[in-house]
Design an enzyme around this catalytic site. Sequence first.
Site: not given
Length: 461
Positions: A52, A198, A200, A345, A372, A417, A442
């Site tokens: 992903k 994060s 990201q 994760d 999350h 998850r 997802k």
Amino acid sequence: MSGRGSAPVDPRRAEAEGRGQSPWSALAGVPHLDVAPHRAPITATLALPGSKSYSNRALILAAMADGRSTLGGLLRSDDSYWCIEALGRLGAAVTVERDTAIVMGLGRRRPLADARLYIGSAGTSARFLPGLLAAGDGGRVTLDASRQMRARPMAPLLEALRSMGAAITCPLTADAPPLDIAGGTLRGGAVTMSGAVSSQFISGVLMAGPLAPEGVHVTIPDHVVQKDYVAMTLDMMATFGASVAVNTDLTDMRVDPGAYRPTDVMLEADASTATYFFALAAVTGGHVTVTNVGTATRQPDLRLIDILERMGCAVTRAPGQVSVAGPEGGRLAGGFDVDMRPLSDATLTLAAIAPFADGPIAIHNVAHIRNHESDRIAVICRALADLGIRVEERPDGLTVHPGRPTAGVMDTHDDHRVAMALAVLGVAGEGLRLRDPGCVSKTCPPFFDLLAGLGVGVTTA
């Protein structure tokens, strides 16, 4: 299996209702799924769906390049679908055949009229697109998302982009989608931002750098919570022609102004998905080889194999593949503490197999996973306790004690998850019924089909 009882997803209705499901979803409309216990060793050699993290980075950068790129090994998931849908509305032409995407990129061009993009629950798209939209040519774009993503504020990212000139407003919820973004407003320059929240957010600033007139210079005064994902972003940017310079701990990063160039990329498997199959080998005394991700990867979750080795598994490593063999009888070694921050994760994967160890396993430094898709620490602690496992919850993690989990009915909390980790727990324990199993779409729509292919009993109502 997953098609039984599934209803096709109408993307327009999903958008109108603020959902993350897409036409690439599995188990749409299926309320629950049963995973049966499996007493025999699970043995398999398999290639898993694409990463992903790599898929959405490559899709977005290919769309920001001016010309044709070919991406092989693409993950066909909800997040990828909505990313492609948004890029199409922006004007990029993306065609997908099986796991290959051909992208005709836009460069700096943007729609002449106002555009509205919908990215479902794709966190990567939500964090990576705003800077790139603000850095492109003029035009206004509204970036909207699912109800789930609307509840996940992005203040550090938006503050950083605004400090470099980006005109981004949030008409409904402070610092969360929907976002109204004015193109041609991001000038770039120097910015200081925390890396503790994060990775990201950092990636979202870096990716905009080549399209910003001044480039970007990012300084991190503390630490990067998942440094590998920032390195993954920088690698992908360089693959698409960006000029970047960074120090060794990724606290000082410069991206020169310029452009992205089209290129062809082969994407590897998702290491996070691989952890569930390695875990199945561990708890059943089986042997699983994943053939399309190995030690050459940047994906940090593959490091779960080091923890499995510590638990008594035999691990065979190669640059392009990994094999895990569980101890005979599936009895794992416990009695240790582990810092899971670099591979957070995989926290739920470890928590799911920890009851089958011979001593407690304490997981630390993952407080950020409370923010999350669900509060993952609270959710897994509650699930383990409901199944009869002694567990201690802490702000930054949990300790799981040995025990034999009972059967039960578990909520997945719309968290892929959670669903996949609980499935592993059910296989090794007494079986489980999972509510809303389709949330695995997802990142891995065929997850339960893959389980069934290993001989696990998987049934839907």
